[in-house]
Write a protein that holds these residues in place. Structure first.
Motif, mmCIF file in Angstrom:
data_model
loop_
_atom_site.group_PDB
_atom_site.id
_atom_site.type_symbol
_atom_site.label_atom_id
_atom_site.label_comp_id
_atom_site.label_asym_id
_atom_site.label_seq_id
_atom_site.Cartn_x
_atom_site.Cartn_y
_atom_site.Cartn_z
ATOM 1 N N VAL A 1 2.777 55.834 0.344
ATOM 2 C CA VAL A 1 3.490 56.784 1.455
ATOM 3 C C VAL A 1 3.898 55.919 2.656
ATOM 4 C CG1 VAL A 1 1.648 57.675 2.550
ATOM 5 C CG2 VAL A 1 3.597 58.859 2.349
ATOM 6 N N ASP A 2 3.189 54.977 3.128
ATOM 7 C CA ASP A 2 3.444 54.174 4.339
ATOM 8 C C ASP A 2 4.625 53.389 3.896
ATOM 9 O OD1 ASP A 2 1.363 55.645 5.466
ATOM 10 O OD2 ASP A 2 0.300 53.886 5.977
ATOM 11 N N TRP A 3 4.516 52.831 2.875
ATOM 12 C CA TRP A 3 5.593 51.822 2.469
ATOM 13 C C TRP A 3 7.028 52.410 2.342
ATOM 14 C CZ3 TRP A 3 5.666 46.810 3.103
ATOM 15 C CH2 TRP A 3 4.489 46.066 2.916
ATOM 16 N N ALA A 4 6.700 53.636 1.797
ATOM 17 C CA ALA A 4 8.034 54.199 1.596
ATOM 18 C C ALA A 4 8.492 54.794 3.141
ATOM 19 C CB ALA A 4 7.747 55.716 0.822
ATOM 20 N N LYS A 5 7.867 55.179 3.793
ATOM 21 C CA LYS A 5 8.338 55.635 5.539
ATOM 22 C C LYS A 5 8.920 54.161 5.904
ATOM 23 C CE LYS A 5 4.745 59.126 6.330
ATOM 24 N NZ LYS A 5 3.699 59.306 7.123
ATOM 25 N N ALA A 6 8.250 53.007 5.826
ATOM 26 C CA ALA A 6 8.918 51.714 6.214
ATOM 27 C C ALA A 6 10.324 51.438 5.732
ATOM 28 C CB ALA A 6 7.852 50.540 5.981
ATOM 29 N N ARG A 7 10.459 51.561 4.338
ATOM 30 C CA ARG A 7 11.672 51.500 3.616
ATOM 31 C C ARG A 7 12.612 52.351 4.410
ATOM 32 N NH1 ARG A 7 10.686 53.338 -1.603
ATOM 33 N NH2 ARG A 7 11.168 55.357 -0.739
ATOM 34 N N ASP A 8 12.329 53.653 4.497
ATOM 35 C CA ASP A 8 13.096 54.714 5.157
ATOM 36 C C ASP A 8 13.597 54.338 6.445
ATOM 37 O OD1 ASP A 8 12.968 55.976 2.639
ATOM 38 O OD2 ASP A 8 11.525 57.576 3.454
ATOM 39 N N TRP A 9 12.634 53.837 7.080
ATOM 40 C CA TRP A 9 13.011 53.378 8.513
ATOM 41 C C TRP A 9 14.053 52.414 8.675
ATOM 42 C CZ3 TRP A 9 13.222 49.616 11.872
ATOM 43 C CH2 TRP A 9 13.239 49.679 13.279
ATOM 44 N N VAL A 10 13.803 51.359 7.787
ATOM 45 C CA VAL A 10 14.746 50.069 7.862
ATOM 46 C C VAL A 10 15.891 50.620 7.499
ATOM 47 C CG1 VAL A 10 15.224 48.131 6.556
ATOM 48 C CG2 VAL A 10 12.756 48.421 7.276
ATOM 49 N N THR A 11 15.951 51.292 6.426
ATOM 50 C CA THR A 11 17.399 51.738 5.777
ATOM 51 C C THR A 11 18.127 52.648 6.851
ATOM 52 O OG1 THR A 11 16.453 51.804 3.658
ATOM 53 C CG2 THR A 11 18.473 52.989 3.706
ATOM 54 N N GLU A 12 17.354 53.491 7.489
ATOM 55 C CA GLU A 12 17.943 54.457 8.268
ATOM 56 C C GLU A 12 18.495 53.629 9.748
ATOM 57 O OE1 GLU A 12 15.447 57.610 8.634
ATOM 58 O OE2 GLU A 12 15.552 58.201 6.755
ATOM 59 N N THR A 13 17.570 52.846 10.313
ATOM 60 C CA THR A 13 17.992 52.235 11.628
ATOM 61 C C THR A 13 18.941 50.781 11.252
ATOM 62 O OG1 THR A 13 15.624 53.138 11.995
ATOM 63 C CG2 THR A 13 16.461 51.198 13.610
ATOM 64 N N TRP A 14 18.413 49.968 10.320
ATOM 65 C CA TRP A 14 19.080 48.796 10.259
ATOM 66 C C TRP A 14 19.930 48.768 9.056
ATOM 67 C CZ3 TRP A 14 14.085 45.585 10.634
ATOM 68 C CH2 TRP A 14 13.446 45.594 12.041
ATOM 69 N N ASP A 15 20.181 49.638 8.228
ATOM 70 C CA ASP A 15 20.750 49.827 6.882
ATOM 71 C C ASP A 15 20.667 48.188 6.175
ATOM 72 O OD1 ASP A 15 22.534 50.630 5.313
ATOM 73 O OD2 ASP A 15 24.419 49.644 6.153
ATOM 74 N N GLY A 16 19.356 47.732 6.097
ATOM 75 C CA GLY A 16 19.092 46.490 5.353
ATOM 76 C C GLY A 16 17.908 45.777 6.081
ATOM 77 N N LEU A 17 17.347 44.744 5.461
ATOM 78 C CA LEU A 17 16.317 43.641 6.065
ATOM 79 C C LEU A 17 16.746 42.410 5.387
ATOM 80 C CD1 LEU A 17 13.664 43.928 7.210
ATOM 81 C CD2 LEU A 17 12.779 44.073 4.970
ATOM 82 N N ASP A 18 16.701 41.607 6.609
ATOM 83 C CA ASP A 18 16.647 40.041 6.167
ATOM 84 C C ASP A 18 15.338 39.481 5.751
ATOM 85 O OD1 ASP A 18 19.485 40.190 6.978
ATOM 86 O OD2 ASP A 18 18.934 40.387 8.855
ATOM 87 N N TYR A 19 14.228 39.709 6.459
ATOM 88 C CA TYR A 19 12.997 38.870 6.219
ATOM 89 C C TYR A 19 11.613 40.076 6.037
ATOM 90 C CZ TYR A 19 15.608 34.690 7.952
ATOM 91 O OH TYR A 19 16.365 34.024 8.254
ATOM 92 N N LEU A 20 11.260 39.770 4.992
ATOM 93 C CA LEU A 20 10.045 40.653 4.586
ATOM 94 C C LEU A 20 8.844 39.837 4.811
ATOM 95 C CD1 LEU A 20 8.259 43.191 4.236
ATOM 96 C CD2 LEU A 20 8.864 42.558 1.852
#
Length: 266
Positions: free
Chosen positions: A63-82
């Motif tokens: 559930v925490d990973w899902a929240k992180a994915r949602d935050w990244v998608t909604e705030t940044w619309d993508g991710l360069d480095y994990l």
């Protein structure tokens, strides 16, 4: 390729140790960083850092990973480095390692990495870019005695990273794995296990280490910029790994010597 300004970076275990050092390295380069850790409130180490956001993330919880994915998608619309960086330590004689200790380190160090990779791989494949960096250890490449739990999970992280390196290449997604030896960090705080002799030995090696987390983080960044898959951050790790690959009898001799020295203290 240099780290681009405004890069979008997620770092687990970002409140201390190598994670915090990586946060600071990326901030210096003008990146936007989502630092995550298990703390409910933003830790003092991250408070007030420009360009840094904080999110509570227990790497063992889907559930925490899902929240992180949602935050990244909604705030940044993508991710360069994990950066799958969060980790704990355990070790000692195998007869003293209980199964709940095995489960604890597997859940955090191995399955935490697996969860991070599977959560963000679809996003990176869709955008056709991105870089996953998993923190393993030189212990994932070389396997000293009395470290069975730790070497098992770190070798697993190396294996996951290599498999994904090949799997994601057609989609433009890069994968690296960090393999440092001992450096000054707060990892001793997480040491768990009944083998007090092994715990004291590990704590001593960490406390006496000459390299700082900041130095390791800077070398990690250079490794990323040079597109290295396995990022060996220090001379000791490079020598030991080379011995295992190209001088196996010497490597076994080193491990034998270490094992007998430990046995004399029993």
């Amino acid at each position: 390729m240099k780290i681009a300004p405004n890069s979008r970076v997620l770092i687990t275990g970002g409140a201390s140790g190598l994670g915090l050092a990586l946060v600071l390295q990326f901030v210096e380069r003008g990146a936007r960083v989502l630092a995550t850790d298990v703390h409910e409130e933003i830790p003092d180490s991250l408070r007030g850092l420009e360009g840094v956001s904080y999110l509570t993330l227990n790497v063992t919880q889907d559930v925490d990973w899902a929240k992180a994915r949602d935050w990244v998608t909604e705030t940044w619309d993508g991710l360069d480095y994990l950066f799958n960086n969060a980790g704990v330590a355990a070790g000692g004689r195998i007869e003293l390692s209980e199964m709940d200790q095995w489960q604890w380190i597997v859940d955090i160090n191995l399955l935490g990495v697996a969860r991070g990779c599977r959560t963000f791989t679809p996003l990176m494949k869709e955008q056709g870019s991105g870089h996953i960096i998993n923190t393993a250890s030189a212990a994932g490449l070389i396997h000293p005695p009395r470290m069975t739990e730790y070497v098992a999970v770190k070798a697993g992280v190396v294996a996951i990273s290599e498999s994904l390196f090949h799997e994601l290449k057609p989609y433009g997604v890069k994968v690296s794995v960090i393999c440092p030896t001992f450096f000054k960090t707060n990892l001793t705080e997480s040491l768990r296990g009944k083998d007090e002799q092994a715990n004291k030995s590990a704590a001593k090696l960490i406390d006496k280490a000459k390299l700082s987390a900041d130095t390791i983080a800077a070398r990690v960044i250079r490794g990323i910029e040079k597109d290295r898959h396995i990022i060996l951050t220090d001379r000791d790790g490079k020598v030991a790994y080379a011995a295992k690959r190209f001088a196996r009898p010497l490597y076994y001799s080193m491990m034998k010597k270490a094992s007998f020295q430990m046995a004399k203290k029993d």
